[in-house]
Design an enzyme around this catalytic site. Structure first.
Site, PDB file in Angstrom:
ATOM      1  N   GLY A 173      21.245 -36.777   2.904  1.00  0.00           N
ATOM      2  CA  GLY A 173      21.937 -35.996   3.784  1.00  0.00           C
ATOM      3  C   GLY A 173      21.605 -34.854   4.335  1.00  0.00           C
ATOM      4  O   GLY A 173      22.444 -34.165   4.519  1.00  0.00           O
ATOM      5  N   SER A 174      20.266 -34.369   4.239  1.00  0.00           N
ATOM      6  CA  SER A 174      19.948 -33.034   4.531  1.00  0.00           C
ATOM      7  C   SER A 174      20.396 -32.659   5.905  1.00  0.00           C
ATOM      8  O   SER A 174      20.620 -31.724   6.303  1.00  0.00           O
ATOM      9  CB  SER A 174      18.177 -32.750   4.157  1.00  0.00           C
ATOM     10  OG  SER A 174      17.798 -33.322   5.280  1.00  0.00           O
ATOM     11  N   ASN A 175      20.317 -33.772   7.031  1.00  0.00           N
ATOM     12  CA  ASN A 175      20.735 -33.457   8.291  1.00  0.00           C
ATOM     13  C   ASN A 175      22.121 -33.317   8.268  1.00  0.00           C
ATOM     14  O   ASN A 175      22.525 -32.417   9.089  1.00  0.00           O
ATOM     15  CB  ASN A 175      20.084 -34.609   8.967  1.00  0.00           C
ATOM     16  CG  ASN A 175      18.783 -34.384   9.784  1.00  0.00           C
ATOM     17  OD1 ASN A 175      18.307 -33.682  10.475  1.00  0.00           O
ATOM     18  ND2 ASN A 175      17.833 -35.312   9.067  1.00  0.00           N
TER      19      ASN A 175
ATOM     20  N   LEU B 265      20.677 -46.410   8.391  1.00  0.00           N
ATOM     21  CA  LEU B 265      19.643 -47.338   8.342  1.00  0.00           C
ATOM     22  C   LEU B 265      20.097 -48.683   8.895  1.00  0.00           C
ATOM     23  O   LEU B 265      19.164 -49.717   8.972  1.00  0.00           O
ATOM     24  CB  LEU B 265      18.755 -47.524   7.086  1.00  0.00           C
ATOM     25  CG  LEU B 265      18.167 -46.014   6.678  1.00  0.00           C
ATOM     26  CD1 LEU B 265      17.403 -46.154   5.420  1.00  0.00           C
ATOM     27  CD2 LEU B 265      17.367 -45.339   7.838  1.00  0.00           C
TER      28      LEU B 265
ATOM     29  N   ASN C  76      21.233 -41.046  17.835  1.00  0.00           N
ATOM     30  CA  ASN C  76      20.218 -41.434  16.484  1.00  0.00           C
ATOM     31  C   ASN C  76      19.202 -40.285  16.729  1.00  0.00           C
ATOM     32  O   ASN C  76      18.771 -39.771  17.715  1.00  0.00           O
ATOM     33  CB  ASN C  76      19.765 -42.667  16.482  1.00  0.00           C
ATOM     34  CG  ASN C  76      19.348 -42.812  15.412  1.00  0.00           C
ATOM     35  OD1 ASN C  76      19.501 -42.434  14.141  1.00  0.00           O
ATOM     36  ND2 ASN C  76      18.109 -43.522  15.526  1.00  0.00           N
TER      37      ASN C  76
ATOM     38  N   HIS D 297      15.340 -39.820  14.930  1.00  0.00           N
ATOM     39  CA  HIS D 297      14.323 -40.892  14.656  1.00  0.00           C
ATOM     40  C   HIS D 297      13.068 -39.819  14.435  1.00  0.00           C
ATOM     41  O   HIS D 297      12.783 -38.921  15.089  1.00  0.00           O
ATOM     42  CB  HIS D 297      13.920 -41.741  15.555  1.00  0.00           C
ATOM     43  CG  HIS D 297      13.067 -42.706  15.083  1.00  0.00           C
ATOM     44  ND1 HIS D 297      13.275 -43.646  13.866  1.00  0.00           N
ATOM     45  CD2 HIS D 297      11.506 -42.693  15.016  1.00  0.00           C
ATOM     46  CE1 HIS D 297      12.026 -44.441  13.783  1.00  0.00           C
ATOM     47  NE2 HIS D 297      10.924 -43.982  14.416  1.00  0.00           N
TER      48      HIS D 297
ATOM     49  N   ASP E  79      16.233 -48.064  17.584  1.00  0.00           N
ATOM     50  CA  ASP E  79      15.395 -46.873  18.053  1.00  0.00           C
ATOM     51  C   ASP E  79      14.960 -47.060  19.473  1.00  0.00           C
ATOM     52  O   ASP E  79      13.900 -46.604  19.968  1.00  0.00           O
ATOM     53  CB  ASP E  79      13.977 -46.631  17.303  1.00  0.00           C
ATOM     54  CG  ASP E  79      14.462 -46.487  15.733  1.00  0.00           C
ATOM     55  OD1 ASP E  79      15.466 -45.907  15.410  1.00  0.00           O
ATOM     56  OD2 ASP E  79      13.577 -46.964  14.979  1.00  0.00           O
TER      57      ASP E  79
ATOM     58  N   GLU F 130      13.935 -31.338  12.518  1.00  0.00           N
ATOM     59  CA  GLU F 130      15.214 -32.192  12.837  1.00  0.00           C
ATOM     60  C   GLU F 130      16.221 -31.036  12.307  1.00  0.00           C
ATOM     61  O   GLU F 130      17.204 -30.847  13.307  1.00  0.00           O
ATOM     62  CB  GLU F 130      15.468 -33.205  11.599  1.00  0.00           C
ATOM     63  CG  GLU F 130      14.513 -34.379  12.111  1.00  0.00           C
ATOM     64  CD  GLU F 130      14.420 -35.440  11.220  1.00  0.00           C
ATOM     65  OE1 GLU F 130      14.338 -36.756  11.667  1.00  0.00           O
ATOM     66  OE2 GLU F 130      15.126 -35.359  10.062  1.00  0.00           O
TER      67      GLU F 130
HETATM   68  C1  GAR Z   1      15.627 -38.175   8.660  1.00  0.00           C
HETATM   69  O1  GAR Z   1      14.353 -37.967   8.775  1.00  0.00           O
HETATM   70  C2  GAR Z   1      15.896 -39.360   9.802  1.00  0.00           C
HETATM   71  O2  GAR Z   1      15.094 -38.911  11.046  1.00  0.00           O
HETATM   72  C3  GAR Z   1      15.408 -40.420   9.445  1.00  0.00           C
HETATM   73  O3  GAR Z   1      16.153 -40.559   8.122  1.00  0.00           O
HETATM   74  C4  GAR Z   1      15.969 -39.274   7.618  1.00  0.00           C
HETATM   75  C5  GAR Z   1      17.168 -38.911   6.770  1.00  0.00           C
HETATM   76  O4  GAR Z   1      17.192 -37.585   6.008  1.00  0.00           O
HETATM   77  N1  GAR Z   1      15.963 -41.570   9.924  1.00  0.00           N
HETATM   78  C6  GAR Z   1      15.401 -42.747  10.551  1.00  0.00           C
HETATM   79  O5  GAR Z   1      14.391 -43.033   9.844  1.00  0.00           O
HETATM   80  C7  GAR Z   1      16.028 -43.567  11.336  1.00  0.00           C
HETATM   81  N2  GAR Z   1      15.227 -44.882  11.750  1.00  0.00           N
HETATM   82  P1  GAR Z   1      18.399 -36.862   5.485  1.00  0.00           P
HETATM   83  O6  GAR Z   1      19.184 -38.007   4.556  1.00  0.00           O
HETATM   84  O7  GAR Z   1      17.662 -35.969   4.765  1.00  0.00           O
HETATM   85  O8  GAR Z   1      18.937 -36.311   6.551  1.00  0.00           O
END
Ligand code: GAR
Length: 316
Positions: free
Chosen positions: A135-137, A208, A225, A227, A268, A297
């Site tokens: 969940g950093s984003n 996911l 989304n 990616h 995607d 991101e």
């Molecule tokens: C992120 O890098 C995102 O782009 C990726 O999962 C990570 C989640 O990081 N998403 C995918 O690969 C979707 N196909 P986070 O939990 O630290 O935000």
């Protein structure tokens, strides 16, 4: 006028006051420094150097002084962003951002969030963040919108008990919804629950599961989304998180990046909104690439979401 500035800069009254103090002190000091410099150098207005030095101080000295004064007023971050914009306009910063050669790609229906306008109407845009992982984003989005009028992170949706994003939701006091496969794919896709939370816009941040058609139809053009690669490459089923970076490194790519896109029925695949890229060095591993991608991101996703939420608000 002050209200307009507060909205434009997205600051509260106290911060606006401090920012205006910094501008005033910098303006006065720059004028004083310019006068002193030409006096010490014994230049008079008929000389070329008098004007050259005056203009150089007014242009460059001002930029340095404003950062110096911003610091004690606690406004360094605001003015550093402001400086970066100016330097970019002058063409000085474009290619020298901290991570590789990253550049937003501006030729594909891209969100240009630099020209973002703060024209909030009264109704808040409620965002649901869907996430399955650390969940950093999600955290960056929450931080970005915490003080922002007009946008609210109203709900965190997660399919994985124990995921880091649920701890974030708890810490941030944001309602969380733990979803199950059966109801998501063969039930109402949680559309009713999302409506109960008045969700207007869905932001996937490391979610996911494929998004079911029922949800896409209920939120047409309102699900996006992120990616961690430059789509259309390295996308599709099974391409997520570290698997993407491993594939990119194994293919000896020279660059990677992020893609933000609308969500459709395929993995995607929906229309691209924004991309930014970074270079890959010889020594990069999947782990170091993941760090570069996360940094991209975190830098861009909140701003793109903000821009889209503004558009949604203005469409209402
Ligand atoms: C992120 O890098 C995102 O782009 C990726 O999962 C990570 C989640 O990081 N998403 C995918 O690969 C979707 N196909 P986070 O939990 O630290 O935000």
């Amino acid at each position: 006028m002050f209200q307009k500035l507060k909205r434009k800069w997205n600051v509260n009254g106290t911060q606006l006051f401090l920012i205006l103090c910094v501008f005033a002190i910098t303006g006065t000091t720059t004028a004083w420094v310019t006068r002193q410099a030409t006096f010490w150098l014994q230049l008079d207005a008929s000389s070329f150097w008098f004007w050259a030095i005056k203009i150089a101080i007014l242009i460059f000295g001002y930029q340095i002084l404003i950062l110096l004064f911003a610091f004690p007023f606690g406004q360094f971050n605001f003015f550093w962003k402001y400086e970066k914009k100016i330097l970019k306009r002058m063409g000085i910063l474009n290619r020298q951002l901290p991570i590789g050669n990253r550049q937003p790609i501006n030729d594909l229906n891209v969100v240009n969030y630099n020209n973002m306008q703060s024209t909030w109407k009264e109704q808040t845009v409620n965002i649901a963040i869907f996430a399955s992982g650390a969940g950093s984003n999600a955290q960056k989005l929450i931080d970005h919108f915490r003080q922002q009028a007009g946008i609210k992170i109203a709900l965190i949706v997660c399919n994985k008990p124990g995921a880091g994003v649920l701890t974030i939701a708890q810490k941030e006091n944001i309602p969380a919804l733990l979803i199950e496969k059966e109801q998501f794919f063969r039930g109402n896709a949680y559309v009713d629950e999302l409506k109960q939370h008045n969700v207007d816009f869905i932001v996937l941040a490391g979610f996911l599961w494929k998004v079911p058609v029922a949800l896409i139809q209920a939120f047409q053009q309102r699900i996006i989304n992120i990616h961690p690669a430059l789509l259309p490459n390295y996308g599709g089923k099974g391409m997520y998180g570290t698997f993407v970076h491993e594939a990119v490194i194994a293919a000896k790519e020279k660059e990677s990046g992020i893609s933000i896109h609308y969500v459709d029925e395929l993995y995607d695949h929906g229309k691209l909104i924004f991309q930014a890229r970074c270079t890959i060095d010889e020594n990069d591993t999947a782990a170091s690439l993941a760090q570069k991608i996360h940094a991209l991101e975190h830098e861009h996703y909140p701003l793109v979401v903000e821009k889209l939420a503004h558009e949604l608000q203005n469409r209402r």
